[in-house]
Enzyme design. Structure first.
Site, PDB file in Angstrom:
ATOM      1  N   GLU A 166       5.674 -80.756 -38.034  1.00 45.76           N
ATOM      2  CA  GLU A 166       4.565 -80.638 -38.991  1.00 45.76           C
ATOM      3  C   GLU A 166       4.027 -81.978 -39.504  1.00 45.76           C
ATOM      4  O   GLU A 166       3.882 -82.181 -40.706  1.00 45.76           O
ATOM      5  CB  GLU A 166       5.007 -79.757 -40.168  1.00 45.76           C
ATOM      6  CG  GLU A 166       5.455 -78.378 -39.719  1.00 45.76           C
ATOM      7  CD  GLU A 166       5.950 -77.482 -40.860  1.00 45.76           C
ATOM      8  OE1 GLU A 166       6.024 -77.963 -41.997  1.00 45.76           O
ATOM      9  OE2 GLU A 166       6.253 -76.315 -40.595  1.00 45.76           O
ATOM     10  N   GLU A 277       9.139 -70.306 -33.385  1.00 44.48           N
ATOM     11  CA  GLU A 277       9.488 -69.636 -34.652  1.00 44.48           C
ATOM     12  C   GLU A 277       8.677 -68.357 -34.816  1.00 44.48           C
ATOM     13  O   GLU A 277       8.081 -68.101 -35.864  1.00 44.48           O
ATOM     14  CB  GLU A 277       9.232 -70.574 -35.843  1.00 44.48           C
ATOM     15  CG  GLU A 277       9.919 -71.921 -35.730  1.00 44.48           C
ATOM     16  CD  GLU A 277       9.715 -72.823 -36.941  1.00 44.48           C
ATOM     17  OE1 GLU A 277       9.300 -72.336 -38.007  1.00 44.48           O
ATOM     18  OE2 GLU A 277       9.972 -74.032 -36.815  1.00 44.48           O
TER      19      GLU A 277
HETATM   20  C1  GLA Z   1       8.910 -74.070 -40.964  1.00 40.75           C
HETATM   21  C2  GLA Z   1      10.107 -74.834 -40.454  1.00 40.75           C
HETATM   22  C3  GLA Z   1      11.316 -73.944 -40.323  1.00 40.75           C
HETATM   23  C4  GLA Z   1      11.509 -73.047 -41.517  1.00 40.75           C
HETATM   24  C5  GLA Z   1      10.252 -72.271 -41.752  1.00 40.75           C
HETATM   25  C6  GLA Z   1      10.444 -71.364 -42.939  1.00 40.75           C
HETATM   26  O1  GLA Z   1       8.310 -73.320 -40.001  1.00 40.75           O
HETATM   27  O2  GLA Z   1       9.875 -75.460 -39.227  1.00 40.75           O
HETATM   28  O3  GLA Z   1      12.451 -74.744 -40.202  1.00 40.75           O
HETATM   29  O4  GLA Z   1      11.839 -73.798 -42.647  1.00 40.75           O
HETATM   30  O5  GLA Z   1       9.229 -73.198 -42.026  1.00 40.75           O
HETATM   31  O6  GLA Z   1      11.540 -70.542 -42.786  1.00 40.75           O
END
Ligand code: GLA
Length: 385
Positions: A166, A277
């Site tokens: 990020e 994710e």
């Molecule tokens: C972001 C991070 C993850 C996690 C999510 C929330 O996507 O990359 O590690 O913290 O937020 O669960």
């Protein structure tokens, strides 16, 4: 530069079922296959199927069996993040990360390291020198020590690293003027903190596959920014091998077309694509809150939590269809996609019950609160039968 790719076929080969087959123990293999068939088996010729695990879930009854049956890649939700693994300078907490790696290795799983450098969940001391801000040189030294220590410890044991998470600024209309997220990393080291992280990770484990990971990676502004970053990295010999598209999506957005275009754009640059994710949020959302910046919070209101008693049939059908549409797309891009990881396995453990509004009942994962497969599991398996 040719990326050091993990081979999903290697992992499949190392898994129990295929290993036994190779030894000619066909009878036994059949019994085992019936018992252990899961998502990882359904998609074995296409991509790895991963999940994210945390120590709390790990202790729940039936959880480890679920992970072993369904998945062949694992990511730790929090325990490799800087604030957990090096909470104080020089004090490393490798206890649970070691267990995580042992668990994954014992099952021949692909183990993913998440994450080395991120603006969030990074302790303040990293950027301080006593009560003054630390100099660029000091922060760079700490980064070198952190990445060196952590990546070397798991050299050859973790196959993939989310190196930087990020780092790109976000707005729905595209990245802001300079494009990089305002963070302590940017403030102290400038954009070179991104390059430096990749170089250090590569030096510590030259075989690991190194990813840039972010949310809203299909957003055209962000996508183009990341594509330019990759082009620039390739020109300057910065070792990047792939991108992590987090994939915290909702029922109605983003569009499949946007995700499709982004996968193509990253793959065209020679990147391996990892969906890192994935979850599908079904709850009402304020328009200002798209994305997954974990600093975002909203107040609880009943009308924003409409499914506490279960999902209405119509919503469940839409949810199943959303998973099908996503997997159809992943299958279309199976040559570029290395792994699809869901952010957790069953609904009870999802962060989406807490984000961006705490204590809601959400349904974002593939297994329900009793760890039973949802209709979506059957539906996506059907796509490859
Ligand atoms: C972001 C991070 C993850 C996690 C999510 C929330 O996507 O990359 O590690 O913290 O937020 O669960």
């Amino acid at each position: 530069m040719k990326p050091n790719r993990i081979s999903r076929r290697d992992f499949v080969k190392r898994s129990g079922t295929a290993g036994l087959l190779m030894m000619g123990m066909k009878q036994l293999t059949f019994a085992k296959a019936v018992e252990q068939t899961g998502l990882k088996d359904a998609f074995k010729d296409r991509f790895l199927m991963g999940t994210a695990i945390s120590p709390r879930s790990f202790e729940m009854e039936g959880y480890q069996a679920l992970v072993k049956r369904e998945f062949n890649a694992i990511t730790a939700v929090n325990d490799f993040k800087w604030e957990r693994i090096q909470p104080e300078e020089g004090k490393f907490e490798f206890g649970w990360p070691d267990q995580f790696v042992e668990f994954g290795q014992a099952k021949g799983m692909c183990c993913v390291g998440h994450v080395l450098v991120w603006h969030s969940q990074c302790p303040d001391w990293v950027f301080m020198n006593g009560d003054k801000p630390a100099s660029k040189a000091l922060v760079a030294k700490r980064m070198e020590n952190h990445i060196g220590s952590v990546v070397e410890r798991y050299k050859g044991k973790l196959q993939v690293w989310d190196v930087v998470n990020e780092a790109v600024d976000f707005s729905n209309n595209g990245p802001s003027a300079n494009g990089w997220r305002k963070s302590k990393w940017l403030e102290t080291m400038g954009p070179e903190f991104v390059d430096r992280s990749f170089h250090l990770a590569h030096e510590a484990d030259p075989k690991a596959e190194l990813l840039y990971n972010d949310y809203e990676m299909q957003n055209p502004g962000r996508r183009d920014f990341v594509v330019n970053m990759i082009k620039d990295f390739k020109k300057r010999g910065v070792p990047i091998h792939g991108v992590g598209m987090q994939g915290h999506v909702h029922l109605g957005r983003p569009s499949i077309e946007a995700i499709d275009a982004a996968i193509t754009a990253y793959a065209t640059e020679g990147m391996k694509v990892h969906i890192t994710e994935l979850d599908v949020d079904v709850l009402p959302m304020d328009n200002k809150l798209w994305g997954a910046d974990i600093a975002t919070r909203m107040e609880y209101r009943n009308q924003l939590d409409p499914y506490t008693e279960g999902l209405p049939a119509e919503i469940e059908q839409r949810l199943t269809q959303r998973w099908v549409d996503l997997f159809e797309l992943f299958i279309k891009h199976q040559d570029s996609i290395e792994r699809v990881t869901t952010w957790g396995s069953h609904d009870a453990e999802s962060w989406k019950n807490w984000f961006p509004i705490p204590r809601r009942t959400n349904y974002p994962l593939l297994f329900d609160r009793e760890m039973k497969p949802k209709r979506a599991v059957e539906a996506i398996k059907k796509l490859v039968e």
